[in-house]
Design a protein around this motif. Structure first.
Motif, PDB file in Angstrom:
ATOM      1  N   PRO A   1       0.819  -1.221   0.000  1.00  0.00           N
ATOM      2  CA  PRO A   1       0.000   0.000   0.000  1.00  0.00           C
ATOM      3  C   PRO A   1       0.852   1.271   0.000  1.00  0.00           C
ATOM      4  O   PRO A   1       0.962   1.965   0.999  1.00  0.00           O
ATOM      5  CB  PRO A   1      -0.811  -0.131   1.298  1.00  0.00           C
TER       6      PRO A   1
ATOM      7  N   PRO B   1       1.483   4.977  -0.603  1.00  0.00           N
ATOM      8  CA  PRO B   1       0.602   6.145  -0.764  1.00  0.00           C
ATOM      9  C   PRO B   1       0.893   6.954  -2.022  1.00  0.00           C
ATOM     10  O   PRO B   1       0.034   7.688  -2.497  1.00  0.00           O
ATOM     11  CB  PRO B   1       0.874   6.972   0.505  1.00  0.00           C
TER      12      PRO B   1
ATOM     13  N   LEU C   1      -1.572   6.192  -4.844  1.00  0.00           N
ATOM     14  CA  LEU C   1      -2.987   6.303  -4.519  1.00  0.00           C
ATOM     15  C   LEU C   1      -3.787   6.718  -5.746  1.00  0.00           C
ATOM     16  O   LEU C   1      -3.514   7.735  -6.378  1.00  0.00           O
ATOM     17  CB  LEU C   1      -3.188   7.324  -3.401  1.00  0.00           C
TER      18      LEU C   1
ATOM     19  N   GLY D   1      -9.971  -1.987  -2.393  1.00  0.00           N
ATOM     20  CA  GLY D   1      -9.352  -0.720  -1.996  1.00  0.00           C
ATOM     21  C   GLY D   1      -9.925  -0.107  -0.737  1.00  0.00           C
ATOM     22  O   GLY D   1      -9.816   1.109  -0.524  1.00  0.00           O
TER      23      GLY D   1
ATOM     24  N   THR E   1      -7.175   1.369   1.311  1.00  0.00           N
ATOM     25  CA  THR E   1      -6.691   2.576   0.633  1.00  0.00           C
ATOM     26  C   THR E   1      -7.558   3.776   0.990  1.00  0.00           C
ATOM     27  O   THR E   1      -7.059   4.865   1.281  1.00  0.00           O
ATOM     28  CB  THR E   1      -6.699   2.365  -0.887  1.00  0.00           C
TER      29      THR E   1
ATOM     30  N   CYS F   1      -6.495   7.150   3.159  1.00  0.00           N
ATOM     31  CA  CYS F   1      -6.732   8.490   2.617  1.00  0.00           C
ATOM     32  C   CYS F   1      -7.559   9.323   3.595  1.00  0.00           C
ATOM     33  O   CYS F   1      -7.313  10.518   3.775  1.00  0.00           O
ATOM     34  CB  CYS F   1      -7.446   8.378   1.275  1.00  0.00           C
TER      35      CYS F   1
END
Length: 572
Positions: free
Chosen positions: A17, A19, A22, A55, A58, A62
């Motif tokens: 993961p 960033p 993203l 996701g 994710t 965020c």
């Protein structure tokens, strides 16, 4: 291993993961908006569900970056705990000290004191639990009891539950009905669409410094089919396909490599084919017309007195039968044609089919066929685009790297003829012949419904209808930016970026720019109008695609597709 070969500076399809990679699709943005809304309300629980790999984590990461600075967060990744273990883990995350072997009541009291003290200091407390479908019913009930601590206006502890679809079924249990009633926002995250898969792949490649297309449009369709739109599976398939491309020293990555990658990653996969293959369409049309023509021919033999008017009527019937046999999708080929354009294209196609069959191709057809066979190297197409800009490729650099060295930028997009014509720049286009083989050309110029197409070193005028039949949907252009393009401009962006957006929209609409104090409703309305006009998602957020489009429309540098020529050239 393959990074240098593809011009990458990082591994773009790692499942870690990161960033920096993203990618927020429309669904991810909507999920994020729901979570943000839920936390802004007075309720205690927010729910996010979705299949494995869609996701969810994710989105939660965020969300963490967007929480106000006065928010304390606790993140629990392994919820397979008892009530006592869960409270102890929550204390660990919030750095609450407790004695050895505490009781359930002691931990509850410590957390309650912490939440009250946080509230008095103007701070919020959020608990995020991932894989929440593994929570036991009694643990969920304990969480509900924790959220009972509240003031007259808000809960002192807000909880985000993230899990697979089984979590929804868990919360329907009778003993958890009180908790279910406290969920103020819930969202189920769906997989990516076909369009989003293409954008997702290109986004990750661009972060890794590869700006020109690497996967063909057909390869992206196979990615969507075999991955089901699950980002984690897309990463695995792309990683394996890149390994195959590197092993074969082949660019771009085609659908055959994606299919082989799916076999290696997923095991045996089902066969599938894309609809409306051109060869099948042509064969169907030919058979239908042949049958109609044969019927007319037999009628003419049996009745030699058949008049010219009757012959014309029979010919029109045969032609109409041919037009009706032509599938609508074969005419459009992904292009958003008007009804008049559709009728014109159908008539043109039918007229081409009823021409007498010759044993040999015409000179123009031979030239075109030879040019297509010599245009299967994408590097030659990029060299042609550099030539239009009076630039040269640079040995050892990818086309986009060479463009950056010479003050230009690359823009890659999925779309149709209207997408290209709106931008009005010469472009490298990905094309397919009748047998679905890939070849590449450069759109150099446009003159009404004809375009000047460069195939290898040969420039030919072709009809827009011919182009639509062969265009696969991927194109890339060069442009000369006047300044660095920001990643996104929205509410909360720096005032200088908001003013930049206002200035450019004012220039496009031919009005005087306003002096901005913030991202107001009028600017948002005008931005959404621009997005709708140019086929972008009208969300009022100037993302990367919108910002590039703004720069493309306001830039005065470089060549354009529109031609001042008034003479008509006969299309091939």
């Amino acid at each position: 291993m393959y990074k240098a070969f593809f011009g990458l500076n990082d591994n773009p399809f790692s499942i870690a993961p990161n960033p920096h990679y993203l990618f927020l699709s429309d669904r991810h943005r909507e999920a994020l908006a729901h979570l943000t809304y839920g936390l802004g309300e007075t309720g205690g629980f927010v729910l996010l569900t979705g299949e494995v790999g869609t996701g969810k984590t994710t989105v939660s990461r965020c969300l963490l970056r967007q929480l106000p600075a006065n928010t304390d967060t606790a993140f629990i990744l392994n919820p397979a705990l008892t009530e006592l273990e869960l409270l102890a883990t929550l204390c660990d995350e919030l750095k609450i000290s407790y004695s050895e072997n505490p009781s359930l009541k002691q931990l509850t009291d410590l957390i309650s004191h912490y939440l009250l003290a946080n509230h008095e200091q103007g701070r919020n407390t959020v608990l995020i639990i991932d894989e929440a479908q593994h929570l036991k019913a009694e643990v969920l009930e304990q969480l509900r009891l924790l959220t009972n601590l509240e003031t007259d206006t808000k809960k002192l502890l807000q909880v985000i539950l993230i899990g697979q679809p089984e979590l929804q079924q868990l919360l329907k249990r009778q003993e958890l009905r009180q908790l279910a009633q406290r969920i103020t926002a819930r969202y189920h995250l769906l997989p990516l669409t076909l369009e989003e898969v293409s954008l997702y792949v290109q986004h990750r490649l661009q972060v890794a410094n590869r700006f020109e297309p690497l996967f063909t449009a057909k390869a992206c369709k196979y990615l969507h089919k075999y991955s089901g739109g699950i980002p984690r599976l897309i990463n695995l398939l792309c990683e394996r396909a890149l390994m195959a491309g590197y092993g074969q020293s082949k660019v771009p990555i085609d659908h055959h490599m994606v299919k082989q990658a799916a076999v290696e990653v997923l095991g045996e996969v089902e066969e599938f084919s894309l609809p409306y293959k051109p060869v099948a369409i042509a064969a169907t049309v030919a058979l239908v017309f042949a049958g109609a023509f044969y019927g007319f021919y037999q009628a003419a033999i049996s009745n030699p007195n058949l008049g010219a008017t009757q012959a014309q009527v029979q010919t029109q019937i045969a032609t109409q039968a041919t037009i009706q046999a032509l599938p609508q999708a074969s005419v459009q080929q992904g292009a958003e044609l008007t009804r008049a354009e559709q009728v014109s294209a159908e008539q043109t196609y039918a007229a081409e089919q009823i021409q007498p069959t010759a044993n040999t191709l015409s000179t123009e057809q031979r030239v075109l066929k030879q040019a297509i066979t010599q245009s299967q190297n994408i590097d030659n197409a990029y060299a042609g685009l550099f030539g239009v800009w009076q630039r040269q490729p640079i040995s050892g650099l990818t086309p986009c790297q060479a463009a950056m060295e010479q003050g230009l930028a690359c823009h890659q997009q999925q779309g149709n003829w209207h997408s290209i014509s709106r931008l009005n720049y010469p472009a490298v286009v990905y094309l397919q012949d009748e047998s679905l083989g890939d070849f590449y050309g450069v759109l150099v110029e446009r003159d009404d419904d004809q375009v000047l197409l460069q195939l290898n070193e040969q420039q030919l005028w072709v009809s827009k209808h011919w182009f639509n039949q062969h265009f696969s949907g991927t194109f890339e252009l060069l442009w000369q930016p006047t300044k660095r393009v920001p990643r996104e401009i929205s509410r909360g962006s720096h005032l200088s970026q908001v003013q930049w957006l206002e200035n450019n929209l004012a220039k496009i609409n031919g009005r005087q720019a306003r002096l901005m104090d913030d991202f107001d409703h009028e600017l948002e309305r005008e931005l959404m109008a621009f997005q709708r006009q140019h086929g972008l998602k009208a969300d009022g957020i100037a993302g990367s695609q919108t910002l590039v489009q703004l720069n493309l429309f306001t830039s005065k540098q470089g060549p354009r597709l529109t031609s001042a020529l008034s003479n008509k050239r006969e299309a091939l």
